[in-house]
Design a protein around this motif. Sequence first.
Motif, PDB file in Angstrom:
ATOM      1  N   ASP A 363     101.002 148.915  50.370  1.00 60.28           N
ATOM      2  CA  ASP A 363     102.356 147.905  50.220  1.00 60.28           C
ATOM      3  C   ASP A 363     102.037 146.551  50.649  1.00 60.28           C
ATOM      4  O   ASP A 363     103.051 145.575  50.323  1.00 60.28           O
ATOM      5  CB  ASP A 363     103.339 148.418  51.339  1.00 60.28           C
ATOM      6  CG  ASP A 363     103.886 149.892  51.196  1.00 60.28           C
ATOM      7  OD1 ASP A 363     104.337 150.356  50.013  1.00 60.28           O
ATOM      8  OD2 ASP A 363     103.478 150.459  52.020  1.00 60.28           O
ATOM      9  N   LEU A 364     100.947 146.212  51.171  1.00 63.67           N
ATOM     10  CA  LEU A 364     100.773 144.769  51.748  1.00 63.67           C
ATOM     11  C   LEU A 364      99.312 144.690  51.743  1.00 63.67           C
ATOM     12  O   LEU A 364      98.686 145.608  52.252  1.00 63.67           O
ATOM     13  CB  LEU A 364     101.531 144.417  52.931  1.00 63.67           C
ATOM     14  CG  LEU A 364     101.596 143.055  53.462  1.00 63.67           C
ATOM     15  CD1 LEU A 364     103.119 142.736  54.020  1.00 63.67           C
ATOM     16  CD2 LEU A 364     100.644 143.031  54.537  1.00 63.67           C
ATOM     17  N   MET A 365      98.586 143.333  51.612  1.00 62.37           N
ATOM     18  CA  MET A 365      97.260 143.016  52.106  1.00 62.37           C
ATOM     19  C   MET A 365      97.369 141.837  52.806  1.00 62.37           C
ATOM     20  O   MET A 365      97.865 140.956  53.060  1.00 62.37           O
ATOM     21  CB  MET A 365      96.444 142.655  50.582  1.00 62.37           C
ATOM     22  CG  MET A 365      95.075 142.519  50.718  1.00 62.37           C
ATOM     23  SD  MET A 365      94.155 141.764  49.624  1.00 62.37           S
ATOM     24  CE  MET A 365      94.207 142.829  48.278  1.00 62.37           C
ATOM     25  N   PRO A 393     102.503 141.600  48.340  1.00 63.38           N
ATOM     26  CA  PRO A 393     102.560 140.498  49.242  1.00 63.38           C
ATOM     27  C   PRO A 393     101.138 140.507  49.875  1.00 63.38           C
ATOM     28  O   PRO A 393     100.653 141.557  50.409  1.00 63.38           O
ATOM     29  CB  PRO A 393     103.562 141.114  50.486  1.00 63.38           C
ATOM     30  CG  PRO A 393     104.235 142.347  49.701  1.00 63.38           C
ATOM     31  CD  PRO A 393     103.250 143.102  48.647  1.00 63.38           C
ATOM     32  N   VAL A 394     100.712 139.310  49.970  1.00 64.46           N
ATOM     33  CA  VAL A 394      99.468 139.201  50.527  1.00 64.46           C
ATOM     34  C   VAL A 394      99.637 137.881  51.862  1.00 64.46           C
ATOM     35  O   VAL A 394      99.890 136.770  51.625  1.00 64.46           O
ATOM     36  CB  VAL A 394      98.270 138.585  49.280  1.00 64.46           C
ATOM     37  CG1 VAL A 394      96.893 138.054  50.121  1.00 64.46           C
ATOM     38  CG2 VAL A 394      98.108 139.647  48.280  1.00 64.46           C
ATOM     39  N   ILE A 395      98.983 138.256  52.832  1.00 62.75           N
ATOM     40  CA  ILE A 395      98.899 137.401  54.203  1.00 62.75           C
ATOM     41  C   ILE A 395      97.484 137.005  54.136  1.00 62.75           C
ATOM     42  O   ILE A 395      96.561 137.979  54.400  1.00 62.75           O
ATOM     43  CB  ILE A 395      99.325 138.025  55.339  1.00 62.75           C
ATOM     44  CG1 ILE A 395     100.880 138.507  55.206  1.00 62.75           C
ATOM     45  CG2 ILE A 395      99.276 137.014  56.581  1.00 62.75           C
ATOM     46  CD1 ILE A 395     101.313 139.159  56.303  1.00 62.75           C
ATOM     47  N   VAL A 396      97.168 135.750  53.782  1.00 65.38           N
ATOM     48  CA  VAL A 396      95.684 135.417  53.899  1.00 65.38           C
ATOM     49  C   VAL A 396      95.499 134.794  55.387  1.00 65.38           C
ATOM     50  O   VAL A 396      96.240 134.190  56.037  1.00 65.38           O
ATOM     51  CB  VAL A 396      95.481 134.089  52.906  1.00 65.38           C
ATOM     52  CG1 VAL A 396      94.183 133.419  53.446  1.00 65.38           C
ATOM     53  CG2 VAL A 396      95.910 134.300  51.646  1.00 65.38           C
ATOM     54  N   THR A 415     101.427 135.059  49.811  1.00 71.94           N
ATOM     55  CA  THR A 415     102.852 135.157  50.399  1.00 71.94           C
ATOM     56  C   THR A 415     102.702 134.257  51.541  1.00 71.94           C
ATOM     57  O   THR A 415     103.937 133.669  52.126  1.00 71.94           O
ATOM     58  CB  THR A 415     103.133 136.676  50.485  1.00 71.94           C
ATOM     59  OG1 THR A 415     102.765 137.272  49.383  1.00 71.94           O
ATOM     60  CG2 THR A 415     104.575 136.686  50.424  1.00 71.94           C
ATOM     61  N   ASP A 416     101.865 134.651  52.517  1.00 73.90           N
ATOM     62  CA  ASP A 416     101.949 133.912  53.789  1.00 73.90           C
ATOM     63  C   ASP A 416     100.549 133.569  54.209  1.00 73.90           C
ATOM     64  O   ASP A 416      99.505 133.988  53.725  1.00 73.90           O
ATOM     65  CB  ASP A 416     102.599 134.918  55.070  1.00 73.90           C
ATOM     66  CG  ASP A 416     102.935 134.304  56.201  1.00 73.90           C
ATOM     67  OD1 ASP A 416     102.766 132.949  56.351  1.00 73.90           O
ATOM     68  OD2 ASP A 416     103.552 135.010  57.179  1.00 73.90           O
ATOM     69  N   PHE A 417     100.170 132.641  55.387  1.00 75.20           N
ATOM     70  CA  PHE A 417      99.009 132.185  55.755  1.00 75.20           C
ATOM     71  C   PHE A 417      99.064 132.097  57.311  1.00 75.20           C
ATOM     72  O   PHE A 417      99.957 131.649  57.938  1.00 75.20           O
ATOM     73  CB  PHE A 417      98.975 130.713  54.991  1.00 75.20           C
ATOM     74  CG  PHE A 417      97.653 130.262  55.233  1.00 75.20           C
ATOM     75  CD1 PHE A 417      96.411 130.657  54.778  1.00 75.20           C
ATOM     76  CD2 PHE A 417      97.431 129.172  56.123  1.00 75.20           C
ATOM     77  CE1 PHE A 417      95.426 130.229  54.605  1.00 75.20           C
ATOM     78  CE2 PHE A 417      95.992 128.704  56.271  1.00 75.20           C
ATOM     79  CZ  PHE A 417      95.022 128.848  55.701  1.00 75.20           C
ATOM     80  N   LEU A 418      98.044 132.836  57.860  1.00 72.76           N
ATOM     81  CA  LEU A 418      98.140 133.019  59.127  1.00 72.76           C
ATOM     82  C   LEU A 418      96.649 132.763  60.121  1.00 72.76           C
ATOM     83  O   LEU A 418      95.745 133.251  59.405  1.00 72.76           O
ATOM     84  CB  LEU A 418      98.469 134.877  59.531  1.00 72.76           C
ATOM     85  CG  LEU A 418      98.693 135.001  60.717  1.00 72.76           C
ATOM     86  CD1 LEU A 418      99.899 134.134  61.574  1.00 72.76           C
ATOM     87  CD2 LEU A 418      98.984 136.499  60.855  1.00 72.76           C
ATOM     88  N   VAL A 431     104.071 140.806  59.094  1.00 70.52           N
ATOM     89  CA  VAL A 431     103.759 141.755  58.153  1.00 70.52           C
ATOM     90  C   VAL A 431     105.092 142.328  57.594  1.00 70.52           C
ATOM     91  O   VAL A 431     105.645 142.265  56.383  1.00 70.52           O
ATOM     92  CB  VAL A 431     102.924 143.043  58.501  1.00 70.52           C
ATOM     93  CG1 VAL A 431     103.051 144.172  57.992  1.00 70.52           C
ATOM     94  CG2 VAL A 431     101.395 142.469  58.777  1.00 70.52           C
ATOM     95  N   ARG A 432     106.062 142.527  58.609  1.00 70.45           N
ATOM     96  CA  ARG A 432     107.459 143.130  58.237  1.00 70.45           C
ATOM     97  C   ARG A 432     108.199 142.037  57.611  1.00 70.45           C
ATOM     98  O   ARG A 432     108.957 142.262  56.495  1.00 70.45           O
ATOM     99  CB  ARG A 432     108.051 143.502  59.489  1.00 70.45           C
ATOM    100  CG  ARG A 432     107.580 144.696  60.214  1.00 70.45           C
ATOM    101  CD  ARG A 432     108.234 145.001  61.378  1.00 70.45           C
ATOM    102  NE  ARG A 432     107.663 146.007  62.102  1.00 70.45           N
ATOM    103  CZ  ARG A 432     107.862 147.323  62.064  1.00 70.45           C
ATOM    104  NH1 ARG A 432     109.031 147.875  61.427  1.00 70.45           N
ATOM    105  NH2 ARG A 432     107.229 148.209  62.749  1.00 70.45           N
ATOM    106  N   ALA A 433     108.333 140.699  57.935  1.00 67.97           N
ATOM    107  CA  ALA A 433     108.904 139.699  57.178  1.00 67.97           C
ATOM    108  C   ALA A 433     108.334 139.289  55.681  1.00 67.97           C
ATOM    109  O   ALA A 433     109.079 139.180  54.867  1.00 67.97           O
ATOM    110  CB  ALA A 433     109.007 138.340  58.311  1.00 67.97           C
ATOM    111  N   CYS A 434     107.196 139.423  56.012  1.00 74.03           N
ATOM    112  CA  CYS A 434     106.572 139.284  54.398  1.00 74.03           C
ATOM    113  C   CYS A 434     106.897 140.490  53.620  1.00 74.03           C
ATOM    114  O   CYS A 434     107.254 140.060  52.389  1.00 74.03           O
ATOM    115  CB  CYS A 434     104.848 139.395  54.707  1.00 74.03           C
ATOM    116  SG  CYS A 434     103.981 138.566  53.294  1.00 74.03           S
ATOM    117  N   PHE A 435     106.941 141.645  53.977  1.00 68.67           N
ATOM    118  CA  PHE A 435     107.304 142.469  52.993  1.00 68.67           C
ATOM    119  C   PHE A 435     108.633 142.641  52.608  1.00 68.67           C
ATOM    120  O   PHE A 435     109.194 142.763  51.567  1.00 68.67           O
ATOM    121  CB  PHE A 435     107.016 144.162  53.774  1.00 68.67           C
ATOM    122  CG  PHE A 435     106.948 145.176  52.825  1.00 68.67           C
ATOM    123  CD1 PHE A 435     106.546 145.491  51.875  1.00 68.67           C
ATOM    124  CD2 PHE A 435     108.361 146.023  53.266  1.00 68.67           C
ATOM    125  CE1 PHE A 435     106.618 146.452  51.187  1.00 68.67           C
ATOM    126  CE2 PHE A 435     108.678 146.937  52.289  1.00 68.67           C
ATOM    127  CZ  PHE A 435     108.006 147.382  51.391  1.00 68.67           C
TER     128      PHE A 435
END
Length: 440
Positions: A363-365, A393-396, A415-418, A431-435
């Motif tokens: 669902d997300l990476m 959705p990908v959080i780098v 999608t986001d950068f952390l 993770v929840r917000a990004c999804f």
Amino acid sequence: MILRFWGTRGSIATPGPSTVGFGGNTSCAEVVTRDGARFIFDCGTGARLLGSYLLAQKKGPVTGNIMLTHTHWDHIQGFPFFSPLFIPGNVFRVCGPPGAHASLPEVLAGQMEYIYFPVELGQLGAKIVYQDMSEGTHDLEGVRISAQLLNHPAIALGYRLEADGASVLYLCDHEPYWEPLWHSDREPGKIDSILHEGDRRHALFMQGADVVIHDAQYTPDDYPSRKNWGHSTWSYATKIAAAAGVRHLFLTHHDPTHDDAFLEDVEQAAQAAAVALGSPMTVRCAREGSEEAFEGDAVATPGFTQVQHADPSRSGALLVLVVDDDEDLRLLARKALTKAGHRVLEAENGDDALRFVESQKPDLMLLDVNMPGMDGFEVLRRLRTREAGRPLPVIVLTALGDEESARRSFEFGATDFLIKPFTPPQLDVRVRACFAHSAA
Ligand SMILES: [Zn+2]
Ligand SMILES: [Zn+2]
């Protein structure tokens, strides 16, 4: 509309001679529209004073909308001491994001169990209606209220209220998504120059507002040792509000260690910073007990409509693919995510990651930038060129925190950068917000 501050202190009530000026009670602000609709933002210890004030007015039953940003202590501790809740005939709607593990009334009832408090939630005399809030624009008593997620290690919502031709935003508790705020090669002070998509979204939410009440717990000197605690500096709040064309900024959620003299200096420095940016915005530190009247100019205040997003707390168990060559990081991410109820797949290099995307349909990476062989940017580039339907959705993740990594990540479709290290609640919320955003 009328705005009153009943509590302006962050974290814990801080009464005493050194905080008399700006106040010692925790978060509570009240907005009353011309038609008499009442909105109470947060129920910190300041809500006790507001309750006494409302009962002293004695104009029949008391009604209102309690808009909770989240359920951290300093935002709900005044709820059991808000005396209008004890009186039959009074009616309140309590709105807020549900907790990730319990409903809004369950969380509020938790702090009123007998071991903490003598009266249980169910024994309150007033009629209380609960309304879960997620991102989107809602109509409460004919007033437009838009909600948007804040960057905080709990699911927290900021609110934008539009009535009487004016707009007021309440944005506590919130931390910058990224430092520095601006692209180094663009003109600072403009929304287009904001580096991180999350900060840009935050600026767009407050664009053109008459009044913004913003978390400003820290000074720029405080911040480095308090990262990931979920709060802003006065400098960030001022810069982003100035870029958004806000007319009046109130800094609030004052740190318990900042006394009146300190906050007066903050106020002056923040106002000077706004002037230096060429902004005509007024900047003040919110004072407990103060009252302001605002008349908006309906022409100058464009209506804001927030897209309805899924409720992040209801995203359930997600299958999250964690891609990182660092085993310790994978372990930390796995522990945090499984504790939050998600399922985790791990890949230690880019080739395995792309294979898992095909075969396991996560669902997300969560994607590390610096890996031997194929780096995170190349994984992202290949992923985006292959995708046909809804993008994954990908959080780098990066340990570097440099501008180039942030810029390239968003260019390649992150999608986001952390930044690492992150805390478990922070990772769960992102993770929840990004999804939720990508599911809309
Ligand atoms: Zn707080
Ligand atoms: Zn908080």
